[in-house]
Write an enzyme that holds these catalytic residues in place. Sequence first.
Site, mmCIF file in Angstrom:
data_model
loop_
_atom_site.group_PDB
_atom_site.id
_atom_site.type_symbol
_atom_site.label_atom_id
_atom_site.label_comp_id
_atom_site.label_asym_id
_atom_site.label_seq_id
_atom_site.Cartn_x
_atom_site.Cartn_y
_atom_site.Cartn_z
ATOM 1 N N GLU A 53 5.170 -4.084 12.013
ATOM 2 C CA GLU A 53 4.316 -2.917 11.779
ATOM 3 C C GLU A 53 3.059 -3.444 11.103
ATOM 4 O O GLU A 53 3.075 -3.757 9.910
ATOM 5 C CB GLU A 53 5.028 -1.910 10.858
ATOM 6 C CG GLU A 53 6.262 -1.274 11.454
ATOM 7 C CD GLU A 53 5.929 -0.269 12.549
ATOM 8 O OE1 GLU A 53 4.813 0.269 12.558
ATOM 9 O OE2 GLU A 53 6.791 -0.037 13.403
ATOM 10 N N ASN A 95 0.791 -1.247 0.000
ATOM 11 C CA ASN A 95 0.000 0.000 0.000
ATOM 12 C C ASN A 95 0.817 1.288 0.000
ATOM 13 O O ASN A 95 0.320 2.320 -0.456
ATOM 14 C CB ASN A 95 -0.988 -0.004 1.166
ATOM 15 C CG ASN A 95 -0.301 -0.022 2.501
ATOM 16 O OD1 ASN A 95 0.721 -0.676 2.670
ATOM 17 N ND2 ASN A 95 -0.836 0.702 3.455
ATOM 18 N N CYS A 113 -2.803 1.691 7.082
ATOM 19 C CA CYS A 113 -2.996 1.012 8.362
ATOM 20 C C CYS A 113 -3.635 1.913 9.416
ATOM 21 O O CYS A 113 -4.176 1.424 10.390
ATOM 22 C CB CYS A 113 -1.656 0.477 8.851
ATOM 23 S SG CYS A 113 -0.347 1.680 8.678
HETATM 24 P P1 NAD Z 1 0.535 -9.069 3.791
HETATM 25 O O1 NAD Z 1 0.749 -9.410 5.202
HETATM 26 O O2 NAD Z 1 -0.355 -9.935 2.986
HETATM 27 O O3 NAD Z 1 1.927 -9.040 3.001
HETATM 28 C C1 NAD Z 1 2.987 -8.199 3.405
HETATM 29 C C2 NAD Z 1 4.301 -8.786 2.894
HETATM 30 O O4 NAD Z 1 4.558 -10.017 3.584
HETATM 31 C C3 NAD Z 1 4.307 -9.144 1.419
HETATM 32 O O5 NAD Z 1 5.574 -8.895 0.891
HETATM 33 C C4 NAD Z 1 3.998 -10.638 1.433
HETATM 34 O O6 NAD Z 1 4.425 -11.318 0.276
HETATM 35 C C5 NAD Z 1 4.755 -11.086 2.662
HETATM 36 N N1 NAD Z 1 4.232 -12.292 3.326
HETATM 37 C C6 NAD Z 1 2.951 -12.721 3.356
HETATM 38 N N2 NAD Z 1 2.862 -13.838 4.116
HETATM 39 C C7 NAD Z 1 4.112 -14.074 4.587
HETATM 40 C C8 NAD Z 1 4.656 -15.094 5.441
HETATM 41 N N3 NAD Z 1 3.900 -16.054 5.959
HETATM 42 N N4 NAD Z 1 5.977 -15.065 5.718
HETATM 43 C C9 NAD Z 1 6.756 -14.082 5.216
HETATM 44 N N5 NAD Z 1 6.301 -13.098 4.391
HETATM 45 C C10 NAD Z 1 4.986 -13.105 4.090
HETATM 46 O O7 NAD Z 1 0.052 -7.551 3.761
HETATM 47 P P2 NAD Z 1 -0.439 -6.670 2.526
HETATM 48 O O8 NAD Z 1 -1.801 -7.151 2.101
HETATM 49 O O9 NAD Z 1 0.619 -6.529 1.508
HETATM 50 O O10 NAD Z 1 -0.557 -5.248 3.245
HETATM 51 C C11 NAD Z 1 -1.643 -4.870 3.995
HETATM 52 C C12 NAD Z 1 -1.372 -4.943 5.478
HETATM 53 O O11 NAD Z 1 -0.215 -4.199 5.831
HETATM 54 C C13 NAD Z 1 -2.505 -4.315 6.258
HETATM 55 O O12 NAD Z 1 -2.841 -5.118 7.343
HETATM 56 C C14 NAD Z 1 -1.919 -2.991 6.702
HETATM 57 O O13 NAD Z 1 -2.540 -2.430 7.824
HETATM 58 C C15 NAD Z 1 -0.507 -3.353 6.949
HETATM 59 N N6 NAD Z 1 0.353 -2.156 6.949
HETATM 60 C C16 NAD Z 1 0.901 -1.735 8.139
HETATM 61 C C17 NAD Z 1 1.677 -0.575 8.170
HETATM 62 C C18 NAD Z 1 2.330 -0.096 9.438
HETATM 63 O O14 NAD Z 1 3.309 0.658 9.342
HETATM 64 N N7 NAD Z 1 1.844 -0.475 10.604
HETATM 65 C C19 NAD Z 1 1.892 0.136 6.999
HETATM 66 C C20 NAD Z 1 1.315 -0.327 5.824
HETATM 67 C C21 NAD Z 1 0.552 -1.477 5.810
#
Ligand code: NAD
Length: 475
Positions: A248, A153, A282
């Site tokens: 995060e 995002n 987020c």
């Molecule tokens: P996601 O958890 O599906 O994926 C994030 C990353 O992790 C991707 O690169 C993905 O390929 C990888 N991944 C997925 N499963 C994994 C596993 N089991 N082991 C290792 N890597 C893995 O998240 P998304 O859909 O890309 O992003 C949305 C989420 O991110 C939302 O929940 C949002 O709130 C959160 N987010 C948090 C912040 C923050 O700073 N707190 C900022 C932006 C987004």
Amino acid sequence: MRKAQPFINGCWINSGRPVVQVRSPYSGEIIGEQLLSTKEDVENALSSAFQAKKEIAGIPVYERANILKKASSLLDSRKETFAKFISEELGKPLKNTLDEVSRSVETLEQSAEEAKRLIGETIPGSASQRGTKALAMTFRVPVGVVAAITPFNAPLNLICHKIGPAFAAGNSVVLKPAPQTPLIAAELLKLLLEVGFPKHGINMVLGGAEVGQQIVQDDRVNVISFTGGVAASRNICDLAGMKKVLLELGGNAATIVHEDADLKRAAALCALTGYSNSGQSCISVQRIYVHETVVEPFTKLFKEKVEQLKVGDPLSPDTDIGCLVDERAAERVMNWIKEAVQSGAELITGGKQHGATVEPTVLLNPPKQSKVVCEEVFGPIVSIIPYCTIEEAIAETNNSSFGLQAGLFTNRMDVIYQAAKELEVGGVVINGTSNFRLDHWPYGGVKNSGIGREGPRYAIQEMTEMKMIVFQDPY
Ligand code: NAD
């Protein structure tokens, strides 16, 4: 056509890997392709990062800072191009992506500045009877290898938030960007190499969860810096073993509008920050708790502001709302709206889908147990929920498995103190919404919103160890 390739041991991998087309989620057009990493690629990336540890730690701090500063300036000079690239790849409107690139410029610059503040302290031993002839000094030393795993995002700034501090601290990095946004990650990596970032200081692998899992399990990694969802983070914690894990994660952020609030300002800011990037942030404003005496005027003002948001082509400079990351995400959001309305919420505006776009939607009074209240929407739905006392608003805000940030509109000092003290979140924004972050501030959450704080100064602390050297006076 743009291309994202794995970058391993100082070289781009050009062929012999599965190729996946990258499409604009808004137009459906093919805008590029990515080459997915094999297991062997991931192994080579980890091995390269591990071997580069000494080299990167040995680069003097002023040089590390200079490289990051140059990267920041070059990115600034290419702001429009980078913004357009993100808008194409993600469907995030140019207004938001220009802002994201500006923030990334700052994140890199702040990392450069913080690199120079890797300081320790001297601690006399004589506080102990046994230490009258001893003195200790502490230093911050790099952890070694940082695994950086990022979501889709904010696909540029969130990479900068990991690579910037990791390199400032003297670590090598294995980066795995989100599979939905590999092109912008490759573009940033090219820029870093152009300004002299050491080619063994970063390895990039491309793919989904399985690639991330291989990285986090590996004991050559010292710190995992992950931004993403709760499900992935739980799996990462299961696999990580003894490594330090920084998380995060998401939220269902609340903003409270108290009875004395400036309703116009609150409505305008909630509309602006509840729907930016189609709510895919987020800390996006998801639940607005409004004092029962002002629900009616607030809802009217908020509806007006939301209906003024321009929905359309993310590449058009006056668009406020583009599309979600893909059509599946839009369908999920529509189902959540339906579920809330069927269980009693009033649909004030929005609620329609066009491809991957969902119109900005306002719901009034959804039940507590509906998904739009208790789960992370990550889409353009904002709910207005009336409350009677500030205690109730605080309790409902806290009645969540998440706790990232919260907003509060009031000028009453007693309410401000009470809310600031009692809200279970990483940050409280007074007279603003939950969705406000400056990149040098400590950012992170409690409960399911994460562990640790990001922001260059704080991330550098997490990505370094304290080392103590003790001097004993032999005389
Ligand atoms: P996601 O958890 O599906 O994926 C994030 C990353 O992790 C991707 O690169 C993905 O390929 C990888 N991944 C997925 N499963 C994994 C596993 N089991 N082991 C290792 N890597 C893995 O998240 P998304 O859909 O890309 O992003 C949305 C989420 O991110 C939302 O929940 C949002 O709130 C959160 N987010 C948090 C912040 C923050 O700073 N707190 C900022 C932006 C987004």
